[in-house]
Design a protein around this motif. Structure first.
Motif, mmCIF file in Angstrom:
data_model
loop_
_atom_site.group_PDB
_atom_site.id
_atom_site.type_symbol
_atom_site.label_atom_id
_atom_site.label_comp_id
_atom_site.label_asym_id
_atom_site.label_seq_id
_atom_site.Cartn_x
_atom_site.Cartn_y
_atom_site.Cartn_z
ATOM 1 N N ARG A 184 -10.534 1.707 1.964
ATOM 2 C CA ARG A 184 -9.133 1.883 2.340
ATOM 3 C C ARG A 184 -8.792 3.368 2.355
ATOM 4 O O ARG A 184 -9.086 4.079 1.399
ATOM 5 C CB ARG A 184 -8.202 1.142 1.368
ATOM 6 N N ASP B 48 2.559 7.562 8.145
ATOM 7 C CA ASP B 48 3.024 7.150 9.467
ATOM 8 C C ASP B 48 3.545 8.321 10.285
ATOM 9 O O ASP B 48 3.662 8.220 11.512
ATOM 10 C CB ASP B 48 4.123 6.091 9.329
ATOM 11 N N LEU C 72 -3.989 8.703 11.974
ATOM 12 C CA LEU C 72 -4.326 7.282 11.899
ATOM 13 C C LEU C 72 -5.405 6.941 12.919
ATOM 14 O O LEU C 72 -6.386 6.250 12.610
ATOM 15 C CB LEU C 72 -3.067 6.447 12.145
ATOM 16 N N THR D 234 -5.357 -2.273 10.117
ATOM 17 C CA THR D 234 -4.298 -1.390 9.634
ATOM 18 C C THR D 234 -3.214 -2.221 8.978
ATOM 19 O O THR D 234 -2.617 -3.092 9.614
ATOM 20 C CB THR D 234 -3.692 -0.568 10.785
ATOM 21 N N LEU D 235 -3.002 -1.983 7.697
ATOM 22 C CA LEU D 235 -1.967 -2.679 6.942
ATOM 23 C C LEU D 235 -0.800 -1.724 6.744
ATOM 24 O O LEU D 235 -0.926 -0.692 6.089
ATOM 25 C CB LEU D 235 -2.516 -3.136 5.587
ATOM 26 N N HIS D 236 0.339 -2.064 7.337
ATOM 27 C CA HIS D 236 1.498 -1.181 7.279
ATOM 28 C C HIS D 236 2.257 -1.373 5.970
ATOM 29 O O HIS D 236 2.566 -2.485 5.568
ATOM 30 C CB HIS D 236 2.419 -1.448 8.468
ATOM 31 N N LYS D 237 2.531 -0.245 5.311
ATOM 32 C CA LYS D 237 3.363 -0.220 4.121
ATOM 33 C C LYS D 237 4.515 0.746 4.382
ATOM 34 O O LYS D 237 4.567 1.387 5.438
ATOM 35 C CB LYS D 237 2.549 0.210 2.901
ATOM 36 N N CYS E 73 3.607 4.565 5.113
ATOM 37 C CA CYS E 73 2.195 4.841 5.366
ATOM 38 C C CYS E 73 1.491 3.580 5.849
ATOM 39 O O CYS E 73 2.054 2.487 5.825
ATOM 40 C CB CYS E 73 1.505 5.383 4.115
ATOM 41 N N SER E 74 0.276 3.765 6.301
ATOM 42 C CA SER E 74 -0.556 2.654 6.726
ATOM 43 C C SER E 74 -1.897 2.757 6.017
ATOM 44 O O SER E 74 -2.447 3.857 5.863
ATOM 45 C CB SER E 74 -0.766 2.674 8.245
ATOM 46 N N VAL F 246 -5.612 2.089 6.392
ATOM 47 C CA VAL F 246 -6.704 1.784 7.313
ATOM 48 C C VAL F 246 -7.816 1.162 6.478
ATOM 49 O O VAL F 246 -8.347 1.789 5.552
ATOM 50 C CB VAL F 246 -7.193 3.047 8.037
#
Length: 246
Positions: free
Chosen positions: A84, A89, A95, A113-116, A119-120, A122
């Motif tokens: 990870r 973002d 990214l 890609t998990l969006h938080k 931020c993301s 990867v």
């Protein structure tokens, strides 16, 4: 290795109310194996052999910098590992470059890609990420030694700018410094660019400054955790090979 039919037959005996000891004595299967079958009937798929060297050494040097700055490796409950990398973002180019570096280093892996918030992450699964990043270990990076393996040192020595770029893209920045000076009684305003790198790990800071010296970039410590590159010639080198995040 017990086949599925044997596993089902043993679990059927347990389902009849017999104790694990009794079933183990009758079938010759250990109690530990029977307990594991109660959680998972199907045998785990065999682990693929350890990977060879990274497919793209240049991409690996960049990805190593990203990992040392904002990366981690975690174990998957079913086996294997997740890599990870946290990417802000605000920098869509970062990214994209992170995703490309992962697929260049290990072609064929899937990248998600998990969006938080802000931020993301990867993320990529592979059974042998710790082999490619032997710095993986329990605890925070700044609380344990971070040393490069000989084959990593060779890659970083061959591609120092990619390694520097990865570290700057993770834990660094390019800013415009503004100051004022009194010249002949007149206060004048000056602006000049500079690079900063911030990390809590003394080992990672040393890896960064060693790479800077290899490419003849002058640096100084702003404080215990910040490295500054401000001399005009050195900033020009950084601009030519690293540049601001985007």
């Amino acid at each position: 290795m017990y086949d599925i039919s044997t596993r089902k037959r043993v679990l059927a005996l347990v389902a009849q109310g017999r104790s694990l000891n009794a079933v183990s004595r009758q079938t010759g299967v250990s109690r530990a194996a029977i307990r594991s079958w109660q959680d998972r009937l199907e045998p785990l798929a065999p682990m693929p052999p350890p990977p060879g060297p990274p497919s793209d050494a240049r991409a690996y040097a960049y990805l190593l910098g990203l990992y040392l700055g904002d990366g981690c490796i975690s174990r998957h409950p079913g086996g294997g590992y997740y890599l990870r990398i946290a990417c802000a973002d605000a920098w869509p180019g970062l990214l994209r470059m992170c995703r490309e570096a992962i697929t260049d280093v290990r072609p064929g892996v899937r990248v998600h890609t998990l969006h938080k918030q802000g931020c993301s992450m990867v993320t990529s699964y592979h059974p042998h990420w710790p082999d490619l990043f032997p710095q993986h270990g329990p605890g925070k990076k700044h609380e344990r030694p971070i040393l490069l393996a000989p084959w990593q040192q060779e890659i970083v020595g061959t591609h120092p700018w990619e390694f520097i770029r990865g570290l700057i893209h993770s834990d660094g920045c390019r800013i415009t410094n503004r100051t004022t000076r009194l010249v002949d009684g007149e206060r004048k305003h000056y602006e000049y660019p500079r690079y900063f790198f911030t990390n809590l790990s003394e080992d990672i800071i040393r890896l960064f400054t060693d790479a800077l010296e290899r490419v003849h970039v002058e640096w100084r410590r702003a404080n215990n955790r910040n490295i500054s590159v401000a001399r005009k010639d050195s900033v020009a080198l950084m601009d030519a090979h690293v540049g601001p995040k985007h």
